[in-house]
Write a protein that holds these residues in place. Structure first.
Motif, PDB file in Angstrom:
ATOM      1  N   GLY A  62       0.830  -1.204   0.000  1.00 58.19           N
ATOM      2  CA  GLY A  62       0.000   0.000   0.000  1.00 58.19           C
ATOM      3  C   GLY A  62       0.864   1.253   0.000  1.00 58.19           C
ATOM      4  O   GLY A  62       2.102   1.184   0.017  1.00 58.19           O
ATOM      5  N   GLU A  63       0.204   2.405  -0.005  1.00 61.99           N
ATOM      6  CA  GLU A  63       0.919   3.684  -0.063  1.00 61.99           C
ATOM      7  C   GLU A  63       1.875   3.868   1.118  1.00 61.99           C
ATOM      8  O   GLU A  63       2.997   4.336   0.952  1.00 61.99           O
ATOM      9  N   LYS A  64       1.431   3.478   2.310  1.00 61.06           N
ATOM     10  CA  LYS A  64       2.249   3.715   3.507  1.00 61.06           C
ATOM     11  C   LYS A  64       3.560   2.932   3.451  1.00 61.06           C
ATOM     12  O   LYS A  64       4.627   3.471   3.775  1.00 61.06           O
ATOM     13  N   LEU A  65       3.479   1.655   3.054  1.00 59.04           N
ATOM     14  CA  LEU A  65       4.698   0.839   2.983  1.00 59.04           C
ATOM     15  C   LEU A  65       5.626   1.377   1.897  1.00 59.04           C
ATOM     16  O   LEU A  65       6.851   1.429   2.079  1.00 59.04           O
ATOM     17  N   LEU A  66       5.042   1.811   0.771  1.00 56.93           N
ATOM     18  CA  LEU A  66       5.859   2.339  -0.318  1.00 56.93           C
ATOM     19  C   LEU A  66       6.583   3.620   0.117  1.00 56.93           C
ATOM     20  O   LEU A  66       7.773   3.797  -0.135  1.00 56.93           O
ATOM     21  N   ILE A  67       5.853   4.520   0.796  1.00 58.28           N
ATOM     22  CA  ILE A  67       6.465   5.768   1.284  1.00 58.28           C
ATOM     23  C   ILE A  67       7.593   5.460   2.270  1.00 58.28           C
ATOM     24  O   ILE A  67       8.660   6.076   2.238  1.00 58.28           O
ATOM     25  N   LYS A  68       7.348   4.469   3.123  1.00 59.03           N
ATOM     26  CA  LYS A  68       8.369   4.078   4.105  1.00 59.03           C
ATOM     27  C   LYS A  68       9.631   3.581   3.399  1.00 59.03           C
ATOM     28  O   LYS A  68      10.766   3.894   3.804  1.00 59.03           O
ATOM     29  N   ALA A  69       9.437   2.809   2.304  1.00 60.53           N
ATOM     30  CA  ALA A  69      10.577   2.278   1.536  1.00 60.53           C
ATOM     31  C   ALA A  69      11.362   3.421   0.888  1.00 60.53           C
ATOM     32  O   ALA A  69      12.602   3.416   0.881  1.00 60.53           O
ATOM     33  N   VAL A  70      10.644   4.408   0.327  1.00 64.13           N
ATOM     34  CA  VAL A  70      11.304   5.552  -0.314  1.00 64.13           C
ATOM     35  C   VAL A  70      12.051   6.381   0.726  1.00 64.13           C
ATOM     36  O   VAL A  70      13.179   6.845   0.494  1.00 64.13           O
ATOM     37  N   ALA A  71      11.437   6.561   1.899  1.00 64.66           N
ATOM     38  CA  ALA A  71      12.091   7.311   2.984  1.00 64.66           C
ATOM     39  C   ALA A  71      13.377   6.599   3.414  1.00 64.66           C
ATOM     40  O   ALA A  71      14.415   7.242   3.622  1.00 64.66           O
ATOM     41  N   MET A  72      13.310   5.277   3.522  1.00 62.18           N
ATOM     42  CA  MET A  72      14.485   4.495   3.907  1.00 62.18           C
ATOM     43  C   MET A  72      15.587   4.627   2.856  1.00 62.18           C
ATOM     44  O   MET A  72      16.776   4.719   3.180  1.00 62.18           O
ATOM     45  N   ALA A  73      15.202   4.653   1.588  1.00 66.90           N
ATOM     46  CA  ALA A  73      16.179   4.690   0.494  1.00 66.90           C
ATOM     47  C   ALA A  73      16.818   6.070   0.320  1.00 66.90           C
ATOM     48  O   ALA A  73      17.965   6.174  -0.114  1.00 66.90           O
ATOM     49  N   THR A  74      16.068   7.131   0.661  1.00 65.83           N
ATOM     50  CA  THR A  74      16.537   8.486   0.359  1.00 65.83           C
ATOM     51  C   THR A  74      16.989   9.287   1.570  1.00 65.83           C
ATOM     52  O   THR A  74      17.711  10.281   1.420  1.00 65.83           O
ATOM     53  N   GLY A  75      16.521   8.873   2.747  1.00 70.12           N
ATOM     54  CA  GLY A  75      16.804   9.683   3.937  1.00 70.12           C
ATOM     55  C   GLY A  75      15.852  10.851   4.076  1.00 70.12           C
ATOM     56  O   GLY A  75      15.982  11.668   4.981  1.00 70.12           O
ATOM     57  N   ILE A  76      14.862  10.928   3.179  1.00 74.55           N
ATOM     58  CA  ILE A  76      13.848  11.991   3.242  1.00 74.55           C
ATOM     59  C   ILE A  76      12.738  11.537   4.189  1.00 74.55           C
ATOM     60  O   ILE A  76      12.277  10.403   4.120  1.00 74.55           O
ATOM     61  N   ASN A  77      12.274  12.442   5.038  1.00 76.72           N
ATOM     62  CA  ASN A  77      11.242  12.128   6.006  1.00 76.72           C
ATOM     63  C   ASN A  77       9.955  11.656   5.320  1.00 76.72           C
ATOM     64  O   ASN A  77       9.499  12.269   4.354  1.00 76.72           O
ATOM     65  N   ALA A  78       9.358  10.579   5.843  1.00 77.28           N
ATOM     66  CA  ALA A  78       8.128  10.029   5.258  1.00 77.28           C
ATOM     67  C   ALA A  78       6.995  11.047   5.283  1.00 77.28           C
ATOM     68  O   ALA A  78       6.185  11.116   4.344  1.00 77.28           O
ATOM     69  N   GLU A  79       6.942  11.843   6.340  1.00 77.93           N
ATOM     70  CA  GLU A  79       5.890  12.866   6.453  1.00 77.93           C
ATOM     71  C   GLU A  79       6.028  13.898   5.340  1.00 77.93           C
ATOM     72  O   GLU A  79       5.032  14.379   4.799  1.00 77.93           O
ATOM     73  N   TRP A  80       7.287  14.259   4.972  1.00 82.28           N
ATOM     74  CA  TRP A  80       7.506  15.207   3.868  1.00 82.28           C
ATOM     75  C   TRP A  80       6.947  14.634   2.568  1.00 82.28           C
ATOM     76  O   TRP A  80       6.320  15.352   1.772  1.00 82.28           O
ATOM     77  N   ILE A  81       7.177  13.329   2.328  1.00 83.65           N
ATOM     78  CA  ILE A  81       6.682  12.690   1.098  1.00 83.65           C
ATOM     79  C   ILE A  81       5.156  12.702   1.087  1.00 83.65           C
ATOM     80  O   ILE A  81       4.526  13.026   0.070  1.00 83.65           O
TER      81      ILE A  81
END
Length: 561
Positions: A62-81
């Motif tokens: 889902g969207e939440k898991l995907l955002i978490k994966a992108v945050a982990m990969a980039t160092g960008i805060n999940a809330e910002w995404i």
């Protein structure tokens, strides 16, 4: 082959609305694919999918898991995404922004290839059990760590099933024919028989027209169902059938296609999705009831209520959707299977066999019992006998009758006049939601009115035929808002444009000619009936179908006068 090349194709497809140009882009890309394994993978990725609809594997992301994966990969805060999505309106775009702003990169990163992306997504789909979400998260983060912004954008859309490039099945079929200089009708036939674009693409490239012409039915690959048109009454149906026809009860259930190979049974829905696991009792009954070692049969699954009366087809869809506590649902919603056709028996392809012979074959291979039956039928030349049978079907609680030409062969995917439906009311329509409006007052935070579209093969687009706002409960509107939010393409005031993915069934008072809509038609007083999760946008009613129903409506009016 680099994934960036595929991402560039997505970008080009998204930038044009011209069907001919999109077809050429896809054809040119397919020509470049040399690897045989990729030939079977790429067509589905072009459609924005990982697997065919009939493959039971799902990514489960889902969207939440995907955002978490992108945050982990980039160092960008999940809330910002998450907040970025409010501005971009598209999680894919927000992922691309996060990748542009990333604070970290892998030291040992390598460019993404299509094979690596595909194999990783297969791993994601096949990861189950305790700790599966954490493992999925790591697989996805590893992909996004090596992704460029354009790759991340379309990778996110693929994972969520929101590609938005305007490539549907028909366009892909045309592109395969153009890429490998094969006959479009042979591509169409091969796809209708196998529902497998990967297989068809590989045959088209490696074996050409000769290979495509030899494609036949395969157990485990569903066949596109033959469809029917409407008749005004039994007399009209008899005339259309040449004076004599087979009439059978039209059950208010869910159409299924059963593939039996020894003790292995697969059941596909009308949408050709694998629903086997949700109806285990039907699987066990089929093993005992269908005598041949190998067979493909079609039928209607009906939910049975008190006194054996049929319940509305939505009850069957509830069974299809259930993944847990299945035993409880077996007791709550018992199912009866009424078989009406056989397409394959022990190595013999029967689709080119006349219907009357297929019917006899079906009767000979089924051991009828309380739960597995052969559809009740009547072969007659008499309008009076057919009318009596029609009223019997209605009195039993069924929808009406099907009329079938005795000499008709099975035409996968075709909606012709060799099969006709006879019902007491006009046919409900299955249409695609292409737009919506935010509500007012207490409904200000939900979508409460929906613009409906029918597919126009001439333009390759869904054209509007009306708006529906009645028939929904407050709970329905909350669910539809959750479902449609990720599919919003554009917003203008209260109106939002929706990616055509969701099919609903609507009833209406009549079809009118209208200059208001591009389709030329408008539904008068449409009302929501049901969410058709068993249908894809490609299965929804077309503009041609609406024109046919309009003509039928006018004939019925003339008959009453």
């Amino acid at each position: 082959m680099l994934y960036k090349e595929l991402a560039e194709l997505y970008r080009r497809l998204e930038k044009t609305t011209l069907k001919t140009l999109k077809t050429r882009f896809v054809a040119d890309f397919l020509k470049k694919v040399e690897d045989e394994e990729l030939l079977e993978i790429v067509p589905y990725l072009i459609l924005g999918k990982v697997f065919p609809d009939w493959d039971e594997r799902e990514l489960g992301v889902g969207e939440k898991l995907l955002i978490k994966a992108v945050a982990m990969a980039t160092g960008i805060n999940a809330e910002w995404i998450e907040n970025s999505v409010k501005d971009t309106g598209d999680l894919g775009e927000s992922v691309a922004l996060a990748l542009q702003k990333r604070k970290q990169r892998s030291f040992f990163g390598q460019p993404l290839t299509i094979k690596r992306v595909y194999k990783t997504l297969v791993k994601v789909a096949e990861t189950t059990g305790e700790g599966s979400q954490d493992r999925k998260l790591k697989y996805l983060a590893n992909l996004f760590m090596d992704a460029e912004p354009i790759e991340g954008k379309y990778l996110a859309r693929t994972i969520l099933g929101t590609m938005r490039t305007g490539v549907a099945e028909g366009l892909l079929r045309d592109a395969i024919a153009e890429a490998f200089r094969v006959k479009p009708e042979l591509v169409e036939r091969a796809y209708m028989l196998t529902s497998d674009f990967g297989f068809v693409t590989k045959i088209a490239k490696l074996e050409g027209n000769e290979g495509l012409s030899k494609v036949t039915i395969q157990i485990g690959k569903p066949i596109k169902p033959m469809l029917a048109q409407m008749a005004a009454n039994v007399r009209e149906a008899l005339v259309e059938m040449g004076g004599e026809a087979e009439f059978e009860i039209k059950y208010d259930g869910a159409r299924v296609q059963v593939h039996k190979d020894g003790d292995k049974v697969i059941i596909y829905s009308r949408r050709l999705e694998n629903v086997t696991k949700s109806i285990p009792e039907v699987v066990e009954r089929i093993k005992k009831s269908i005598k041949p070692e190998k067979a493909i049969v079609e039928g209607e699954l009906v939910a049975v209520g008190e006194g054996g009366r049929p319940r509305p087809f939505q009850y069957v869809l509830r069974r299809f959707r259930r993944k847990y506590n299945i035993q409880e649902m077996i007791e709550k919603i018992p199912l009866e299977l009424n078989l009406f056709d056989v397409l394959y028996v022990d190595g013999e392809n029967l689709i080119d066999t006349p219907f009357i012979e297929r019917r006899k074959k079906l009767e000979s291979i089924v051991e009828v019992n309380q739960w597995i039956k052969v559809a009740e039928n009547l072969i007659t030349k008499s309008p009076e006998e057919a009318e009596e049978f029609y009223h019997k079907a209605l009195d039993m609680g069924h929808e009406g009758l099907m009329a079938k030409r005795l000499d008709s062969v099975y035409e996968p995917g075709n909606r012709g006049k060799k099969w006709l439906k006879i019902k007491p009311t006009m046919e409900n329509l299955d249409l695609v939601i292409i737009g919506a409006e935010w509500g007012e007052g207490r409904r200000a935070h939900v979508l409460s009115s929906f613009l409906l579209g029918a597919y126009d093969p001439g333009t390759g687009t869904f054209v509007p035929v009306g708006k529906v706002g009645s028939g929904f409960t407050d709970e329905d509107l909350v669910e539809f808002t959750k479902m449609l939010k990720p599919l919003i393409k554009k917003e203008k005031g209260k109106f939002v444009e929706i990616e055509p993915k969701v099919v609903i069934e609507v009833t209406y008072q009549e079809i009118q000619k209208s200059p208001k809509y591009e389709s030329g038609f408008a539904l008068r007083f449409p009302r929501y009936v049901a969410l058709r999760e068993d249908k894809s946008p490609e299965d929804a009613d077309t503009l041609e179908r609406i024109a046919q129903l309009y003509e039928l409506q006018e004939r019925m009016k003339a008959g009453k006068r």
